[in-house]
Write a protein that holds these residues in place. Structure first.
Motif, PDB file in Angstrom:
ATOM      1  N   ASN A 166       1.745   9.142   2.855  1.00  0.00           N
ATOM      2  CA  ASN A 166       0.462   9.187   3.566  1.00  0.00           C
ATOM      3  C   ASN A 166       0.303   7.965   4.457  1.00  0.00           C
ATOM      4  O   ASN A 166      -0.383   8.029   5.466  1.00  0.00           O
ATOM      5  N   ASP A 167       0.906   6.842   4.087  1.00  0.00           N
ATOM      6  CA  ASP A 167       0.831   5.643   4.914  1.00  0.00           C
ATOM      7  C   ASP A 167       1.602   5.835   6.214  1.00  0.00           C
ATOM      8  O   ASP A 167       1.322   5.173   7.208  1.00  0.00           O
ATOM      9  N   GLN A 227      -5.887  14.007   1.602  1.00  0.00           N
ATOM     10  CA  GLN A 227      -5.948  13.861   0.150  1.00  0.00           C
ATOM     11  C   GLN A 227      -5.393  15.111  -0.540  1.00  0.00           C
ATOM     12  O   GLN A 227      -4.636  15.005  -1.504  1.00  0.00           O
ATOM     13  N   GLN A 259       2.018  14.424  -5.436  1.00  0.00           N
ATOM     14  CA  GLN A 259       1.754  14.282  -6.860  1.00  0.00           C
ATOM     15  C   GLN A 259       2.095  15.537  -7.651  1.00  0.00           C
ATOM     16  O   GLN A 259       2.011  15.539  -8.875  1.00  0.00           O
ATOM     17  N   HIS A 268     -13.116   9.443  -8.097  1.00  0.00           N
ATOM     18  CA  HIS A 268     -11.749   9.165  -7.655  1.00  0.00           C
ATOM     19  C   HIS A 268     -11.566   9.587  -6.204  1.00  0.00           C
ATOM     20  O   HIS A 268     -10.941   8.881  -5.420  1.00  0.00           O
ATOM     21  N   GLU A 269     -12.133  10.741  -5.863  1.00  0.00           N
ATOM     22  CA  GLU A 269     -12.032  11.249  -4.487  1.00  0.00           C
ATOM     23  C   GLU A 269     -12.667  10.261  -3.515  1.00  0.00           C
ATOM     24  O   GLU A 269     -12.085   9.932  -2.483  1.00  0.00           O
ATOM     25  N   THR A 276     -13.156   7.052  -3.903  1.00  0.00           N
ATOM     26  CA  THR A 276     -12.358   5.837  -3.842  1.00  0.00           C
ATOM     27  C   THR A 276     -11.147   6.030  -2.939  1.00  0.00           C
ATOM     28  O   THR A 276     -10.861   5.186  -2.096  1.00  0.00           O
ATOM     29  N   THR A 277     -10.457   7.143  -3.092  1.00  0.00           N
ATOM     30  CA  THR A 277      -9.277   7.409  -2.274  1.00  0.00           C
ATOM     31  C   THR A 277      -9.662   7.544  -0.810  1.00  0.00           C
ATOM     32  O   THR A 277      -8.991   6.994   0.066  1.00  0.00           O
ATOM     33  N   GLN A 278     -10.747   8.258  -0.531  1.00  0.00           N
ATOM     34  CA  GLN A 278     -11.181   8.416   0.854  1.00  0.00           C
ATOM     35  C   GLN A 278     -11.587   7.076   1.446  1.00  0.00           C
ATOM     36  O   GLN A 278     -11.277   6.791   2.600  1.00  0.00           O
ATOM     37  N   LYS A 323     -10.476   4.119   0.599  1.00  0.00           N
ATOM     38  CA  LYS A 323      -9.254   3.346   0.840  1.00  0.00           C
ATOM     39  C   LYS A 323      -8.581   3.795   2.124  1.00  0.00           C
ATOM     40  O   LYS A 323      -8.130   2.964   2.917  1.00  0.00           O
ATOM     41  N   GLN A 324      -8.503   5.122   2.341  1.00  0.00           N
ATOM     42  CA  GLN A 324      -7.901   5.635   3.568  1.00  0.00           C
ATOM     43  C   GLN A 324      -8.720   5.217   4.782  1.00  0.00           C
ATOM     44  O   GLN A 324      -8.158   4.837   5.812  1.00  0.00           O
TER      45      GLN A 324
END
Length: 118
Positions: A7-8, A67, A75, A92-93, A95-97, A99-100
Motif C-alpha cells: 500500500n505504501d 483498506q 492480509q 481499527h478502520e 486508525t488505519t484511514q 494513518k493513510q
C-alpha cells in the motif's frame, strides 16, 4: 500474496475532490470491474452517481478501497471476513484511514516544499 508494505507503493492521491472509476482503479491498483463488485459487497463504498450512472469517488472512498484491498490481497481475508472486519472494528478502520491520510498529507506537503524551493 503481496508484501504488507505494498500500500505504501501505491501512487499518492491527488488533491482533487472527485475521482472517476478509472482514476481510482489506477490509484488503488484494482480493475474497474472489481471496484463495481466491491460496491455491492461493502456497504461502506457508495460513490456518487451522476449522469449516465457515472461513478464519482471521494477521497474517503479511495482510502476505504485501499483498506479493502489490503485486507483482501495482503492480509488474506475473504470478502465476508473483510466486510465483518470493517463493520465490526470501526476503531481499527479509523486508525488505519488516519494513518493513510497522514502519510498522504506528508507526501503532498513534501511535494509543495519542493515546488516552493525551485
Amino acid at each position: 500474496m503481496l508484501e504488507p508494505s505494498h500500500n505504501d507503493e501505491l501512487p499518492t492521491i491527488p488533491g482533487k475532490r472527485y475521482f472517476t472509476i478509472g482514476e481510482v482503479s489506477e490509484l488503488c491498483a484494482v480493475k474497474p470491474h472489481v471496484l463495481r463488485y466491491w460496491e455491492q459487497e461493502f456497504p461502506q463504498l457508495s460513490p456518487i452517481k451522476r449522469r449516465g450512472n457515472r461513478r464519482y469517488y471521494q477521497r474517503q472512498d479511495v482510502l476505504m478501497i485501499r483498506q479493502i484491498r489490503a485486507l483482501l490481497y495482503e492480509q488474506g481475508f475473504t470478502i465476508g471476513g473483510a466486510r465483518q472486519r470493517l463493520s465490526g472494528d470501526e476503531a481499527h478502520e479509523d486508525t488505519t484511514q488516519y494513518k493513510q491520510l497522514i502519510r498522504q498529507t506528508i507526501t503532498e506537503l513534501e511535494e509543495v516544499l519542493l515546488v516552493l524551493r525551485k
